[in-house]
Design an enzyme around this catalytic site. Structure first.
Site, PDB file in Angstrom:
ATOM      1  N   CYS A   2       0.888  -1.338   0.017  1.00 53.09           N
ATOM      2  CA  CYS A   2       0.177  -0.085  -0.137  1.00 53.09           C
ATOM      3  C   CYS A   2       0.730   1.520  -0.026  1.00 53.09           C
ATOM      4  CB  CYS A   2      -0.817   0.030   1.243  1.00 53.09           C
ATOM      5  SG  CYS A   2      -1.924  -1.240   1.458  1.00 53.09           S
TER       6      CYS A   2
ATOM      7  N   ARG B 121       5.263   0.057  -6.168  1.00 54.81           N
ATOM      8  CA  ARG B 121       5.014  -0.747  -4.877  1.00 54.81           C
ATOM      9  C   ARG B 121       3.942  -2.059  -5.133  1.00 54.81           C
ATOM     10  NH1 ARG B 121       6.572   2.206  -0.101  1.00 54.81           N
ATOM     11  NH2 ARG B 121       4.945   1.035   1.033  1.00 54.81           N
TER      12      ARG B 121
ATOM     13  N   LYS C 299       6.270  -4.360  -4.453  1.00 52.64           N
ATOM     14  CA  LYS C 299       7.825  -4.191  -4.000  1.00 52.64           C
ATOM     15  C   LYS C 299       8.138  -4.294  -2.799  1.00 52.64           C
ATOM     16  CE  LYS C 299      11.670  -2.677  -5.595  1.00 52.64           C
ATOM     17  NZ  LYS C 299      12.325  -3.796  -6.379  1.00 52.64           N
TER      18      LYS C 299
ATOM     19  N   HIS D  30      16.320 -36.030  -8.785  1.00 53.02           N
ATOM     20  CA  HIS D  30      15.520 -36.484  -7.787  1.00 53.02           C
ATOM     21  C   HIS D  30      14.262 -36.167  -7.739  1.00 53.02           C
ATOM     22  CE1 HIS D  30      19.266 -38.141  -5.940  1.00 53.02           C
ATOM     23  NE2 HIS D  30      19.919 -37.013  -6.094  1.00 53.02           N
TER      24      HIS D  30
ATOM     25  N   LYS E  70      12.823 -14.635 -11.401  1.00 58.29           N
ATOM     26  CA  LYS E  70      12.446 -13.591 -12.300  1.00 58.29           C
ATOM     27  C   LYS E  70      11.476 -14.142 -13.268  1.00 58.29           C
ATOM     28  CE  LYS E  70      13.491 -10.686 -10.691  1.00 58.29           C
ATOM     29  NZ  LYS E  70      14.407 -10.536  -9.424  1.00 58.29           N
TER      30      LYS E  70
ATOM     31  N   GLU F  24       7.969 -14.499 -11.972  1.00 63.79           N
ATOM     32  CA  GLU F  24       7.435 -13.164 -11.520  1.00 63.79           C
ATOM     33  C   GLU F  24       6.836 -12.585 -12.628  1.00 63.79           C
ATOM     34  OE1 GLU F  24       9.752 -10.767  -7.974  1.00 63.79           O
ATOM     35  OE2 GLU F  24      10.952 -11.348  -9.739  1.00 63.79           O
TER      36      GLU F  24
ATOM     37  N   GLU G  16      17.471 -17.649  -8.860  1.00 60.35           N
ATOM     38  CA  GLU G  16      17.066 -16.348  -9.012  1.00 60.35           C
ATOM     39  C   GLU G  16      16.409 -16.062 -10.423  1.00 60.35           C
ATOM     40  OE1 GLU G  16      16.192 -13.745  -7.569  1.00 60.35           O
ATOM     41  OE2 GLU G  16      16.597 -12.071  -8.912  1.00 60.35           O
TER      42      GLU G  16
ATOM     43  N   ASN H  41      -1.604   2.249   5.987  1.00 57.45           N
ATOM     44  CA  ASN H  41      -0.824   0.935   5.393  1.00 57.45           C
ATOM     45  C   ASN H  41      -0.544   0.319   6.809  1.00 57.45           C
ATOM     46  OD1 ASN H  41      -0.738   2.122   3.171  1.00 57.45           O
ATOM     47  ND2 ASN H  41       1.581   2.605   3.377  1.00 57.45           N
ATOM     48  N   GLY H  42      -0.447  -1.082   6.716  1.00 53.95           N
ATOM     49  CA  GLY H  42      -0.471  -1.891   8.094  1.00 53.95           C
ATOM     50  C   GLY H  42      -1.373  -2.773   8.476  1.00 53.95           C
TER      51      GLY H  42
END
Ligand code: G6P
Length: 595
Positions: free
Chosen positions: A2, A27, A590, A491, A472, A475, A468, A98-99
């Protein structure tokens, strides 16, 4: 997650609020809204992007004071009614938050019994009702009383019709005040206000600020406190696309500069307190590294770097899992990596580490972020603002911080140390060469984009790079991707190799080379296409793999930098090929400020 904005001053609030909200889009959010006071209080909100909200607004929406919000749903689905700002029964108060308010159910029940009516499923809505309940002419006092009843985390901005002031408060959620000329702004993040000012007050936990066009007064526990404005070095250009189609591409291209800046900064600052502390104390114990997401992958690379250069045991753990196990001892030195400095799981881990007596060094990119306030030492990365949700340059900057930190006090042969430092200085040029090869990588990405499942494999220091690379890709392109330690492929994932799932193999000329070669052959024997990242001059892998991307020669210790840049570009162009919203992938944020 937020985002909060607020404006008070001589100009019309509406365009400024919308512009600030647009700057916070990175964000991640699912709905947005604004409230403007000018004669009466008008609230407009919906489960739409900021651009669409702008179109929906009535022609006449005037007022020189207002607040705005981008919401990332936690309590209640993304919808018009759940979007912020939220109001009270009188329609005079508007709040953005926010929160998470942990006791909102109890507060809500109590308020309903007292005659308040609620319209949304959010925890936030109790705040304007609490303020209404406590208001007796003094808005600041009413907010303070409301906050005293709330348990949890918050950053809030409160607006009341007829009052020429905004109230802002924070606890465990970031909030800043931008100091302008005859105007002031509130924001959850610095990039939101950069178009208007570079002077910023970072509010601290339990601060309550009264903001007018002329000034700011801050109180903590009822006492006035002096919060000096600081000048931020990030420029508007830093937070804009600068001619690139997406922030992500711009940020990928900034990496040579990020590396150069880190080297320059560390050359001149000599040895930082954090470096000293780690090198002095680490001999006796272990290093524990904690992080989330991409920062966790940087921590995993850091494990190999620190173990090789410091010759000490290093443990990595996901910050989000640390609460459930994870032993520490009096000799544990902790390093927590968090780009934003606001990730809830990372903050919780720091608090636990500190309570167990472990010194904590935080590696972060955001000055005065929450993590910096609770750590023993802070190492700032030199990445500049990272807007794209998918982290790229912040990862490289984190690796640079780790390289520098460990090289400085490395317990290795002096000649090796000198040669590594020399190599490090050449790294910006090597990364630039990867970027120059962008078109070739884009062609490979176009092939990857045709598939629905992709595997990434690596060994040793490039195992986290495989993780990573997969992160990427999934995402931003929504292609299902898995990163595996190459030895683990047989495996389980072997069952999925059927010619339709390509495997991206990261091959570095280190002591894993032969084993990687064998793994590639195993994959080929199961008919899956292999795209290999190989060092220039390598002709062996090209004979086995279907195609190769050639990366510049670097010491294997630095291969996670050049290889990761290739994989960032691969993900970027695959996502572009698929027409995905690259900078703002669905459902992602973000800065993840909830556990
Ligand atoms: C979110 C972001 C990721 C980031 C992770 C950890 O999930 O989308 O890009 O890696 O949070 O963030 P931090 O700020 O703690 O590094």
């Amino acid at each position: 997650m937020c985002g909060i904005v607020g404006y008070i001053g001589e100009r019309q609030a509406r365009p400024i609020l919308l512009n600030c909200l647009a700057r916070l889009e990175y964000r991640g959010y699912d709905s947005c809204g604004i409230a403007v006071a000018g004669g009466n209080l008008q609230v407009h909100k919906d489960a739409v992007r900021v651009e669409a909200l702008k179109e929906q607004l009535p022609r006449r929406l005037e007022g020189k004071i207002g607040i705005g919000h981008t919401r990332w749903a936690t309590h209640g689905e993304p919808s018009k009614v759940n979007a912020h700002p939220h109001g009270d029964c009188t329609g005079k108060i508007a709040v953005v938050h926010n929160g998470v308010i942990h006791n909102y159910q109890q507060l809500r029940q109590k308020l309903i019994k007292e005659g308040h009516t609620f319209t949304s499923a959010t925890d936030t809505e109790v705040i304007p009702h609490l303020v209404e309940k406590h208001f007796d002419g003094d808005l600041e006092k009413a907010v303070a009383k409301a906050l005293a009843e709330m348990e949890g985390s918050y950053a809030i901005a409160v607006l009341m019709d007829g009052k020429a002031e905004l109230i802002a408060a924070r606890k465990d959620s970031p909030l800043i005040i931008g100091i302008g000329d005859g105007e002031n702004l509130i924001a959850s993040d610095v990039p939101a206000v950069l178009d208007y000012t570079s002077r910023v007050i970072y509010l601290e936990d339990d601060d309550i600020a009264v903001i007018t066009g002329e000034g700011v007064r801050v109180k903590k526990n009822g006492e006035t406190v002096d919060r000096k404005p600081q000048r931020v070095t990030w420029s508007v250009e830093d937070a804009q696309k600068g001619g690139y189609e997406h922030f992500m591409l711009k940020e990928i291209h900034e990496q040579p500069k990020v590396i150069r800046d880190t080297i320059r900064a560390n050359l001149y600052t000599d040895e930082t307190a954090a470096d000293r502390d780690i090198s002095e104390k680490v001999g006796a114990g272990e290093i524990l590294m904690l992080a989330c997401g991409t920062s966790y992958h940087a921590a995993m690379v850091g494990k190999y770097v620190l173990e090789q250069l410091f010759k000490v045991p290093v443990r990595t753990e996901l910050a989000s899992e640390f609460g459930y196990s994870g032993q520490t001892s009096s000799q544990t030195q902790a390093i927590v990596i968090t780009q934003s400095g606001e990730t809830a799981d990372a903050l919780k881990a720091i608090k636990r580490l500190r309570s167990e007596g472990c010194p904590v060094t935080v590696i972060t990119n955001v000055v005065s972020s929450s993590a910096t306030r609770i750590a023993d030492h802070v190492v700032y990365t030199m990445a500049g603002p990272e807007i794209s949700v998918a982290a790229t340059k912040s990862y490289t900057a984190q690796l640079m911080a780790l390289y520098w930190m460990s090289l400085f006090s490395a317990r290795i042969d002096l000649r090796r140390k000198d040669s590594l430092i020399m190599e490090l200085r050449q790294l910006p040029g090597k990364v630039q060469r990867v970027l120059d090869d962008e078109e070739t990588i884009a062609q490979h990405a176009a092939q990857i984009a045709k598939h629905d499942n992709v595997f990434f494999i690596g060994r040793g220091i490039n195992y986290p790079v495989a993780l990573e690379g997969a992160l990427k890709l999934k995402e931003i392109s929504y292609i299902h991707a898995e990163g595996y330690a190459a030895g683990e492929l047989k495996h389980g994932p072997f069952a999925l190799l059927n010619g339709k799932a390509p495997v991206v193999a990261i091959v570095a000329p280190d002591n894993n080379y032969e084993a990687m070669l064998t793994n590639i052959k195993e994959v080929k024997a199961r008919s899956s296409p292999v795209l290999a990242l190989v060092e220039e001059g390598d002709e062996v892998v090209a004979e086995v793999a279907d195609s190769v991307i050639v990366v510049p020669k670097v010491d294997p210790l630095f291969s996670p930098v050049v290889n990761a840049v290739v994989l960032q570009l691969l993900a970027y162009y695959a996502a572009k090929e698929r027409g995905c919203p690259i900078d703002f992938p669905r459902n992602l944020a973000k800065s993840v400020t909830v556990e």
